[in-house]
Design a protein around this motif. Sequence first.
Motif, PDB file in Angstrom:
ATOM      1  N   ILE A   1       0.687  -1.317   0.129  1.00 59.43           N
ATOM      2  CA  ILE A   1      -0.191  -0.008   0.032  1.00 59.43           C
ATOM      3  C   ILE A   1       0.650   1.267  -0.119  1.00 59.43           C
ATOM      4  CG2 ILE A   1      -1.842  -1.190   1.320  1.00 59.43           C
ATOM      5  CD1 ILE A   1      -0.877   0.305   3.749  1.00 59.43           C
ATOM      6  N   VAL A   2       0.227   2.227  -0.193  1.00 58.56           N
ATOM      7  CA  VAL A   2       0.933   3.575   0.125  1.00 58.56           C
ATOM      8  C   VAL A   2       0.364   4.675   1.105  1.00 58.56           C
ATOM      9  CG1 VAL A   2       1.533   5.871  -1.102  1.00 58.56           C
ATOM     10  CG2 VAL A   2       1.921   3.834  -2.374  1.00 58.56           C
ATOM     11  N   ALA A   3       0.802   5.223   1.961  1.00 57.74           N
ATOM     12  CA  ALA A   3       0.228   5.670   3.388  1.00 57.74           C
ATOM     13  C   ALA A   3       0.600   7.097   3.273  1.00 57.74           C
ATOM     14  CB  ALA A   3       0.267   4.959   4.534  1.00 57.74           C
ATOM     15  N   GLY A   4      -0.312   7.918   3.769  1.00 61.11           N
ATOM     16  CA  GLY A   4       0.200   9.390   3.874  1.00 61.11           C
ATOM     17  C   GLY A   4      -1.259  10.140   4.206  1.00 61.11           C
ATOM     18  N   ILE A   5      -0.844  11.563   4.021  1.00 56.66           N
ATOM     19  CA  ILE A   5      -1.659  12.436   3.947  1.00 56.66           C
ATOM     20  C   ILE A   5      -1.805  13.564   2.899  1.00 56.66           C
ATOM     21  CG2 ILE A   5      -1.940  12.424   6.470  1.00 56.66           C
ATOM     22  CD1 ILE A   5      -0.441  15.284   6.604  1.00 56.66           C
ATOM     23  N   VAL A   6      -2.939  14.065   2.556  1.00 59.55           N
ATOM     24  CA  VAL A   6      -2.817  15.021   1.496  1.00 59.55           C
ATOM     25  C   VAL A   6      -3.624  16.377   1.768  1.00 59.55           C
ATOM     26  CG1 VAL A   6      -2.988  13.009  -0.505  1.00 59.55           C
ATOM     27  CG2 VAL A   6      -5.095  14.224   0.342  1.00 59.55           C
ATOM     28  N   GLY A   7      -3.186  17.194   0.911  1.00 63.70           N
ATOM     29  CA  GLY A   7      -3.810  18.615   1.267  1.00 63.70           C
ATOM     30  C   GLY A   7      -3.077  19.528   2.054  1.00 63.70           C
ATOM     31  N   ILE A   8      -3.754  20.874   2.318  1.00 61.04           N
ATOM     32  CA  ILE A   8      -3.173  21.628   3.380  1.00 61.04           C
ATOM     33  C   ILE A   8      -3.982  21.875   4.409  1.00 61.04           C
ATOM     34  CG2 ILE A   8      -1.531  22.646   1.560  1.00 61.04           C
ATOM     35  CD1 ILE A   8      -3.616  25.133   1.247  1.00 61.04           C
ATOM     36  N   LYS A   9      -5.305  21.378   4.366  1.00 60.97           N
ATOM     37  CA  LYS A   9      -6.327  21.597   5.537  1.00 60.97           C
ATOM     38  C   LYS A   9      -6.845  20.382   5.362  1.00 60.97           C
ATOM     39  CE  LYS A   9      -9.512  24.423   2.417  1.00 60.97           C
ATOM     40  NZ  LYS A   9     -10.246  25.446   2.400  1.00 60.97           N
ATOM     41  N   LYS A  10      -7.843  20.175   6.665  1.00 63.06           N
ATOM     42  CA  LYS A  10      -8.630  19.024   6.747  1.00 63.06           C
ATOM     43  C   LYS A  10      -7.731  17.668   6.557  1.00 63.06           C
ATOM     44  CE  LYS A  10     -12.873  16.770   5.728  1.00 63.06           C
ATOM     45  NZ  LYS A  10     -14.000  16.525   4.423  1.00 63.06           N
ATOM     46  N   TRP A  11      -6.729  17.781   7.266  1.00 64.11           N
ATOM     47  CA  TRP A  11      -5.882  16.527   7.234  1.00 64.11           C
ATOM     48  C   TRP A  11      -6.526  15.071   7.410  1.00 64.11           C
ATOM     49  CZ3 TRP A  11      -2.443  19.974  10.456  1.00 64.11           C
ATOM     50  CH2 TRP A  11      -1.678  20.923   9.743  1.00 64.11           C
ATOM     51  N   GLN A  12      -6.156  13.916   6.456  1.00 62.53           N
ATOM     52  CA  GLN A  12      -6.693  12.676   6.787  1.00 62.53           C
ATOM     53  C   GLN A  12      -5.634  11.906   6.477  1.00 62.53           C
ATOM     54  OE1 GLN A  12     -10.533  12.100   5.599  1.00 62.53           O
ATOM     55  NE2 GLN A  12     -10.284   9.786   5.681  1.00 62.53           N
ATOM     56  N   TYR A  13      -5.332  10.928   7.597  1.00 64.00           N
ATOM     57  CA  TYR A  13      -4.479   9.842   7.043  1.00 64.00           C
ATOM     58  C   TYR A  13      -4.892   8.829   6.095  1.00 64.00           C
ATOM     59  CZ  TYR A  13      -0.733   6.300   7.944  1.00 64.00           C
ATOM     60  OH  TYR A  13      -0.063   5.293   7.426  1.00 64.00           O
ATOM     61  N   ASP A  14      -4.417   8.451   5.344  1.00 68.22           N
ATOM     62  CA  ASP A  14      -5.452   7.570   4.361  1.00 68.22           C
ATOM     63  C   ASP A  14      -4.317   6.481   3.799  1.00 68.22           C
ATOM     64  OD1 ASP A  14      -7.511   6.326   3.239  1.00 68.22           O
ATOM     65  OD2 ASP A  14      -8.457   7.999   2.433  1.00 68.22           O
ATOM     66  N   ILE A  15      -4.780   5.368   3.320  1.00 66.61           N
ATOM     67  CA  ILE A  15      -4.018   4.602   2.446  1.00 66.61           C
ATOM     68  C   ILE A  15      -4.762   4.238   1.111  1.00 66.61           C
ATOM     69  CG2 ILE A  15      -3.132   3.365   4.526  1.00 66.61           C
ATOM     70  CD1 ILE A  15      -5.128   1.298   4.223  1.00 66.61           C
ATOM     71  N   TRP A  16      -3.744   4.079   0.041  1.00 70.27           N
ATOM     72  CA  TRP A  16      -4.271   3.704  -1.347  1.00 70.27           C
ATOM     73  C   TRP A  16      -3.611   2.735  -1.987  1.00 70.27           C
ATOM     74  CZ3 TRP A  16      -2.316   8.215   0.786  1.00 70.27           C
ATOM     75  CH2 TRP A  16      -3.271   9.397   0.783  1.00 70.27           C
ATOM     76  N   GLY A  17      -4.022   2.207  -2.917  1.00 77.12           N
ATOM     77  CA  GLY A  17      -3.361   1.035  -3.732  1.00 77.12           C
ATOM     78  C   GLY A  17      -4.506  -0.062  -3.861  1.00 77.12           C
ATOM     79  N   ASP A  18      -3.965  -0.810  -4.841  1.00 74.47           N
ATOM     80  CA  ASP A  18      -4.761  -2.069  -5.158  1.00 74.47           C
ATOM     81  C   ASP A  18      -5.302  -2.847  -4.025  1.00 74.47           C
ATOM     82  OD1 ASP A  18      -6.053  -2.750  -7.775  1.00 74.47           O
ATOM     83  OD2 ASP A  18      -4.880  -4.909  -7.481  1.00 74.47           O
ATOM     84  N   THR A  19      -4.291  -2.989  -3.100  1.00 73.60           N
ATOM     85  CA  THR A  19      -4.524  -4.038  -1.762  1.00 73.60           C
ATOM     86  C   THR A  19      -6.087  -3.408  -1.158  1.00 73.60           C
ATOM     87  OG1 THR A  19      -2.188  -4.271  -1.539  1.00 73.60           O
ATOM     88  CG2 THR A  19      -3.721  -4.595   0.438  1.00 73.60           C
ATOM     89  N   VAL A  20      -6.195  -2.115  -1.098  1.00 72.73           N
ATOM     90  CA  VAL A  20      -7.220  -1.680  -0.649  1.00 72.73           C
ATOM     91  C   VAL A  20      -8.626  -1.805  -1.223  1.00 72.73           C
ATOM     92  CG1 VAL A  20      -8.457   0.549   0.169  1.00 72.73           C
ATOM     93  CG2 VAL A  20      -5.899   0.446   0.638  1.00 72.73           C
ATOM     94  N   ASN A  21      -8.603  -1.796  -2.518  1.00 76.20           N
ATOM     95  CA  ASN A  21      -9.842  -2.106  -3.448  1.00 76.20           C
ATOM     96  C   ASN A  21      -9.927  -3.615  -3.195  1.00 76.20           C
ATOM     97  OD1 ASN A  21      -9.850   0.401  -4.411  1.00 76.20           O
ATOM     98  ND2 ASN A  21      -8.302  -0.022  -5.976  1.00 76.20           N
ATOM     99  N   ILE A  22      -8.954  -4.339  -3.330  1.00 72.70           N
ATOM    100  CA  ILE A  22      -9.306  -5.898  -3.225  1.00 72.70           C
ATOM    101  C   ILE A  22      -9.824  -6.189  -1.844  1.00 72.70           C
ATOM    102  CG2 ILE A  22      -8.052  -8.139  -3.064  1.00 72.70           C
ATOM    103  CD1 ILE A  22      -6.291  -7.252  -5.281  1.00 72.70           C
ATOM    104  N   ALA A  23      -9.377  -5.749  -0.621  1.00 74.24           N
ATOM    105  CA  ALA A  23     -10.001  -5.976   0.507  1.00 74.24           C
ATOM    106  C   ALA A  23     -11.289  -5.509   0.703  1.00 74.24           C
ATOM    107  CB  ALA A  23      -9.032  -5.037   1.649  1.00 74.24           C
ATOM    108  N   SER A  24     -11.677  -4.455  -0.053  1.00 72.91           N
ATOM    109  CA  SER A  24     -13.150  -4.133   0.131  1.00 72.91           C
ATOM    110  C   SER A  24     -13.967  -5.069  -0.843  1.00 72.91           C
ATOM    111  CB  SER A  24     -13.182  -2.763  -0.634  1.00 72.91           C
ATOM    112  OG  SER A  24     -14.650  -2.413  -0.827  1.00 72.91           O
ATOM    113  N   ARG A  25     -13.273  -5.604  -1.862  1.00 66.59           N
ATOM    114  CA  ARG A  25     -14.105  -6.627  -2.782  1.00 66.59           C
ATOM    115  C   ARG A  25     -14.417  -7.890  -1.946  1.00 66.59           C
ATOM    116  NH1 ARG A  25     -14.621  -2.741  -5.347  1.00 66.59           N
ATOM    117  NH2 ARG A  25     -14.207  -2.427  -7.529  1.00 66.59           N
ATOM    118  N   MET A  26     -13.167  -8.204  -0.995  1.00 64.40           N
ATOM    119  CA  MET A  26     -13.305  -9.328   0.055  1.00 64.40           C
ATOM    120  C   MET A  26     -14.799  -9.026   0.902  1.00 64.40           C
ATOM    121  SD  MET A  26     -11.077 -11.653  -0.789  1.00 64.40           S
ATOM    122  CE  MET A  26     -10.711 -11.112  -2.667  1.00 64.40           C
ATOM    123  N   GLU A  27     -14.818  -7.618   1.371  1.00 60.09           N
ATOM    124  CA  GLU A  27     -15.930  -7.715   2.256  1.00 60.09           C
ATOM    125  C   GLU A  27     -17.219  -7.916   1.364  1.00 60.09           C
ATOM    126  OE1 GLU A  27     -19.190  -5.635   2.911  1.00 60.09           O
ATOM    127  OE2 GLU A  27     -17.661  -4.098   2.224  1.00 60.09           O
TER     128      GLU A  27
END
Length: 605
Positions: free
Chosen positions: A533-559
């Motif tokens: 996965i790739v992890a980090g935060i984006v933007g200059i306001k309303k910070w939110q730690y998040d993760i991206w990548g195919d692993t996240v999408n596949i985990a959602s499909r598993m659910e």
Amino acid sequence: MKTQLTLFMLFFGLTFSYAQSNGESIKHQNLLDSLKQVYFQSKEKNLELLVSVLKEDPNPDSMIKYGQILLDKSLKDSDDLMTFQAFLHLGNGYVFKGELSQGLENYFESMKYAEKAEYEEGRGKLFIAIANTYSQSQNSQNAAIYYGRSIEILRNGNDSLGLASAIFNAGDEYLSMGKLDSALLYTKEAQVIFGKVNYPIGEAYCFGNLGMIYAKNGDNAVAEVSINKAIAILEEYNEYYPISSYLEFMSSIYLENGDQARALNYAERSLDLATHYGIKDQISQSNLTLSKIYEQSGNTPRAFEYYKNHITYRDSVNNVAAVQKMANLRTDYEVSQKQIEVDLLEKGSLIKDLQTKRQQFIIYGVLLLLALVALLAFVVYRRYCYEKETKQIIEREKNRSEELLLNILPAETAEELKENGAVKAKRIESATVIFTDFKSFSAIAEHISPEQLVKSIDYYFKEFDRISTKFNLEKIKTIGDSYMCAGGLPKENQTHATDVILAAIEMMAFVNQEVDNGLTHFEMRIGIHTGPIVAGIVGIKKWQYDIWGDTVNIASRMESNSVPGKINLSQTTYDIIKDQFECEYRGTIDIKNRGIWKMYFLIEG
């Protein structure tokens, strides 16, 4: 599109919202004229009477004029509650005129006097006004903070109307952020409270926002019915700002459906109302919608003309300097409070010092030196105590800020953000992601009260937070009724797959327990997948730690390919934990846009 209860401040008792007919409007104007005449003809200026004038007069220029008169008199009389009212109405007037930064500045001044007078209900309502103003300037981070503060205060009071307003506006903020499940919960709860206190305007706004939620969910027919209900009620009360806003939204619905004629009719009606009443942000939005309509019909010159109007009004409301000024006001407010305390203390110490020296010089000339030393020692001691107390206050506030930041970001990420002002995205070669989801959540939500639904979701998610912490998992976010967390980040480790499996088993066991105390029981699906996965935060306001990548999408499909009561694993996760946990092979399943995947059900012992 924003529809917060901002420009009419129903929770401050502005009665002009109730002008139900021309006759009522004339009576209201006569009452207003009588109040002004009585106030200005009386020798003793009654401040309560002036407050009544402010509550009855919907004209923003009048609010500013009479608010300043009230402010001058209340400061002279040292009347904290009246000074609170004066700054409040000045803030309302500036916000009505679209001068958001100046309005916000007056709200913070009003807050000082509400705190000084220990007026908790006033503080709760001011938090709503501040949150609404931040929301209008698209600063969702500060808006969310102040909505939360207002709801917390007002739930402990007796002001149902103010509470409903805060809950409605929080739901509207979630609507603008695209969190439709949360928006639905808050809006329905607000509608219930507005109904109980017989406040039709509040119910009208709930109808309007529910219509927008239904539209975003693709149910345009139900959306149109709900929005038309809102417009019908608001027309009875001459509430033109929201009518203009809802008309523009209806135009957008018809434009999406290809009905340009009806879209044009609604958009022009919206612009006419906004222009007539000088509603800058809605003038901007209606011009933008008309630009889209003419662009779609091939009339490029007209489209460009309306787009230029949109840019002009948008920039007048939301320019960079104004946004920056509002972002700094919150800090300036807290700093100024401390500075006032310091100035008063130093001034008082100086006067006392001079008086003591003069008396000692006249009466105890011989003992001047000893008295001066004693006085200086006393001042130094007082200064030491003050500095110590101030440091303790600063340390407490710093700790509170640290706790708030750590609730949003992992400790390692928060530290990097504080040191560098930014966080670099980090690739993690192996992490395990888990998704949970309640079966038939939307259907259940339609048949139970909003209070019961919110209480039930909170019951389960609090326990999920505890379990995630226990097994060293990082909570990523909740999306409506879905809970997402991950193991193996922000620092990589070798046990993340096992940690996630153990957490999933506890979560499923907790959900399968019987519940009481009016809570709703849900069935739950869980999906788990392991990968990079790739992890980090984006933007200059309303910070939110998040993760991206195919692993996240596949985990959602598993659910989504799991079944209620089961924990569904991908082949990748199974290969890691197969020697520790017993699993049942399901076979291969075709996942949308991902091909054929082998899946396993975890057998819970």
